[in-house]
Design a protein around this motif. Structure first.
Motif, PDB file in Angstrom:
ATOM      1  N   GLY A  59      65.387 -37.712  36.437  1.00  0.00           N
ATOM      2  CA  GLY A  59      64.890 -37.270  37.729  1.00  0.00           C
ATOM      3  C   GLY A  59      66.021 -37.082  38.718  1.00  0.00           C
ATOM      4  O   GLY A  59      67.102 -37.664  38.568  1.00  0.00           O
ATOM      5  N   VAL A  79      61.956 -44.895  36.309  1.00  0.00           N
ATOM      6  CA  VAL A  79      62.730 -45.394  37.442  1.00  0.00           C
ATOM      7  C   VAL A  79      62.413 -46.865  37.744  1.00  0.00           C
ATOM      8  O   VAL A  79      62.765 -47.365  38.808  1.00  0.00           O
ATOM      9  CB  VAL A  79      62.516 -44.513  38.707  1.00  0.00           C
ATOM     10  CG1 VAL A  79      62.951 -43.091  38.450  1.00  0.00           C
ATOM     11  CG2 VAL A  79      61.068 -44.552  39.191  1.00  0.00           C
ATOM     12  N   TYR A  92      57.155 -43.645  36.053  1.00  0.00           N
ATOM     13  CA  TYR A  92      57.546 -42.286  35.682  1.00  0.00           C
ATOM     14  C   TYR A  92      57.850 -41.418  36.895  1.00  0.00           C
ATOM     15  O   TYR A  92      57.051 -41.329  37.820  1.00  0.00           O
ATOM     16  CB  TYR A  92      56.444 -41.636  34.847  1.00  0.00           C
ATOM     17  CG  TYR A  92      56.195 -42.354  33.553  1.00  0.00           C
ATOM     18  CD1 TYR A  92      57.060 -42.208  32.479  1.00  0.00           C
ATOM     19  CD2 TYR A  92      55.096 -43.197  33.403  1.00  0.00           C
ATOM     20  CE1 TYR A  92      56.847 -42.878  31.286  1.00  0.00           C
ATOM     21  CE2 TYR A  92      54.866 -43.867  32.214  1.00  0.00           C
ATOM     22  CZ  TYR A  92      55.747 -43.707  31.163  1.00  0.00           C
ATOM     23  OH  TYR A  92      55.532 -44.374  29.982  1.00  0.00           O
ATOM     24  N   TRP A  93      59.016 -40.771  36.872  1.00  0.00           N
ATOM     25  CA  TRP A  93      59.394 -39.815  37.897  1.00  0.00           C
ATOM     26  C   TRP A  93      58.613 -38.536  37.649  1.00  0.00           C
ATOM     27  O   TRP A  93      58.634 -37.990  36.547  1.00  0.00           O
ATOM     28  CB  TRP A  93      60.894 -39.549  37.832  1.00  0.00           C
ATOM     29  CG  TRP A  93      61.363 -38.606  38.868  1.00  0.00           C
ATOM     30  CD1 TRP A  93      61.817 -37.331  38.664  1.00  0.00           C
ATOM     31  CD2 TRP A  93      61.427 -38.825  40.273  1.00  0.00           C
ATOM     32  NE1 TRP A  93      62.162 -36.765  39.864  1.00  0.00           N
ATOM     33  CE2 TRP A  93      61.931 -37.666  40.869  1.00  0.00           C
ATOM     34  CE3 TRP A  93      61.098 -39.903  41.093  1.00  0.00           C
ATOM     35  CZ2 TRP A  93      62.112 -37.542  42.246  1.00  0.00           C
ATOM     36  CZ3 TRP A  93      61.290 -39.788  42.460  1.00  0.00           C
ATOM     37  CH2 TRP A  93      61.786 -38.617  43.016  1.00  0.00           C
ATOM     38  N   SER A 145      67.201 -40.063  40.180  1.00  0.00           N
ATOM     39  CA  SER A 145      66.086 -40.866  40.690  1.00  0.00           C
ATOM     40  C   SER A 145      66.150 -42.320  40.221  1.00  0.00           C
ATOM     41  O   SER A 145      65.787 -43.228  40.978  1.00  0.00           O
ATOM     42  CB  SER A 145      64.744 -40.225  40.330  1.00  0.00           C
ATOM     43  OG  SER A 145      64.621 -40.077  38.944  1.00  0.00           O
ATOM     44  N   HIS A 146      66.600 -42.572  38.998  1.00  0.00           N
ATOM     45  CA  HIS A 146      66.671 -43.952  38.523  1.00  0.00           C
ATOM     46  C   HIS A 146      67.741 -44.744  39.283  1.00  0.00           C
ATOM     47  O   HIS A 146      67.556 -45.915  39.586  1.00  0.00           O
ATOM     48  CB  HIS A 146      66.882 -44.013  37.005  1.00  0.00           C
ATOM     49  CG  HIS A 146      68.165 -43.456  36.510  1.00  0.00           C
ATOM     50  ND1 HIS A 146      68.448 -42.105  36.526  1.00  0.00           N
ATOM     51  CD2 HIS A 146      69.252 -44.061  35.962  1.00  0.00           C
ATOM     52  CE1 HIS A 146      69.656 -41.904  36.019  1.00  0.00           C
ATOM     53  NE2 HIS A 146      70.155 -43.076  35.676  1.00  0.00           N
ATOM     54  N   HIS A 197      63.174 -40.499  32.315  1.00  0.00           N
ATOM     55  CA  HIS A 197      62.578 -40.298  33.638  1.00  0.00           C
ATOM     56  C   HIS A 197      61.860 -41.552  34.163  1.00  0.00           C
ATOM     57  O   HIS A 197      61.127 -41.498  35.138  1.00  0.00           O
ATOM     58  CB  HIS A 197      61.675 -39.057  33.672  1.00  0.00           C
ATOM     59  CG  HIS A 197      60.492 -39.114  32.761  1.00  0.00           C
ATOM     60  ND1 HIS A 197      60.592 -38.955  31.401  1.00  0.00           N
ATOM     61  CD2 HIS A 197      59.194 -39.301  33.022  1.00  0.00           C
ATOM     62  CE1 HIS A 197      59.391 -39.060  30.864  1.00  0.00           C
ATOM     63  NE2 HIS A 197      58.522 -39.266  31.829  1.00  0.00           N
ATOM     64  N   THR A 242      63.536 -32.675  37.544  1.00  0.00           N
ATOM     65  CA  THR A 242      64.390 -33.339  36.556  1.00  0.00           C
ATOM     66  C   THR A 242      65.494 -32.392  36.104  1.00  0.00           C
ATOM     67  O   THR A 242      65.386 -31.174  36.225  1.00  0.00           O
ATOM     68  CB  THR A 242      63.609 -33.794  35.302  1.00  0.00           C
ATOM     69  OG1 THR A 242      63.046 -32.650  34.661  1.00  0.00           O
ATOM     70  CG2 THR A 242      62.527 -34.794  35.653  1.00  0.00           C
ATOM     71  N   LYS A 277      56.642 -39.830  44.553  1.00  0.00           N
ATOM     72  CA  LYS A 277      56.897 -39.045  43.338  1.00  0.00           C
ATOM     73  C   LYS A 277      57.000 -39.932  42.093  1.00  0.00           C
ATOM     74  O   LYS A 277      57.396 -39.482  41.037  1.00  0.00           O
ATOM     75  CB  LYS A 277      58.168 -38.213  43.521  1.00  0.00           C
ATOM     76  CG  LYS A 277      58.014 -37.155  44.613  1.00  0.00           C
ATOM     77  CD  LYS A 277      59.337 -36.577  45.029  1.00  0.00           C
ATOM     78  CE  LYS A 277      59.253 -35.515  46.092  1.00  0.00           C
ATOM     79  NZ  LYS A 277      58.241 -35.617  47.093  1.00  0.00           N
ATOM     80  N   VAL A 278      56.647 -41.203  42.246  1.00  0.00           N
ATOM     81  CA  VAL A 278      56.728 -42.166  41.149  1.00  0.00           C
ATOM     82  C   VAL A 278      55.322 -42.567  40.720  1.00  0.00           C
ATOM     83  O   VAL A 278      54.518 -42.997  41.540  1.00  0.00           O
ATOM     84  CB  VAL A 278      57.535 -43.415  41.574  1.00  0.00           C
ATOM     85  CG1 VAL A 278      57.546 -44.456  40.459  1.00  0.00           C
ATOM     86  CG2 VAL A 278      58.955 -43.021  41.978  1.00  0.00           C
TER      87      VAL A 278
END
Length: 103
Positions: free
Chosen positions: A34, A73, A24-25, A45-46, A71, A29, A15-16
């Motif tokens: 994310g 990561v 980018y995620w 997510s980060h 967003h 969000t 998903k990255v």
């Protein structure tokens, strides 16, 4: 980590979208950050990317996106700081008497 054949790390990294700069995620969000379920735990997510690549984040500390992209990561774009430092660096209006965000 795999649970009943499901590989959470593989799912996460799929998903990255990595570029030469930001990573980018591309999935779910909330308020621009994310989010991802890793096992039974919902992560930002980060924070998960940082933890997977660099290791645990000390209790009471947060990550500052030095690239200013919520967003993103990319662990190279994330710096561990305390909440006050993150607030001072942020783009929100701050009440100078309380040092807490206004609004």
């Amino acid at each position: 980590m795999a649970v009943m054949g499901f590989d959470y790390e593989k799912s996460f990294w799929s998903k990255v979208d990595k570029t030469a700069g930001c990573w980018y995620w591309s999935a779910s969000t909330r308020t621009g950050y994310g989010q991802f379920w890793y096992g039974a735990t919902k992560w930002s997510s980060h924070r998960l990317a940082y933890t997977l690549v660099r290791g645990p984040i000390e209790d009471g500390m947060v990550l500052d996106h030095i690239c200013r992209v919520r967003h993103c990561v990319n662990p190279a774009h994330l710096e561990v700081v305390d909440v006050r430092e993150n607030t001072v660096r942020g783009d929100r209006v701050v009440n100078k008497r309380s040092s807490l965000p206004v609004g």
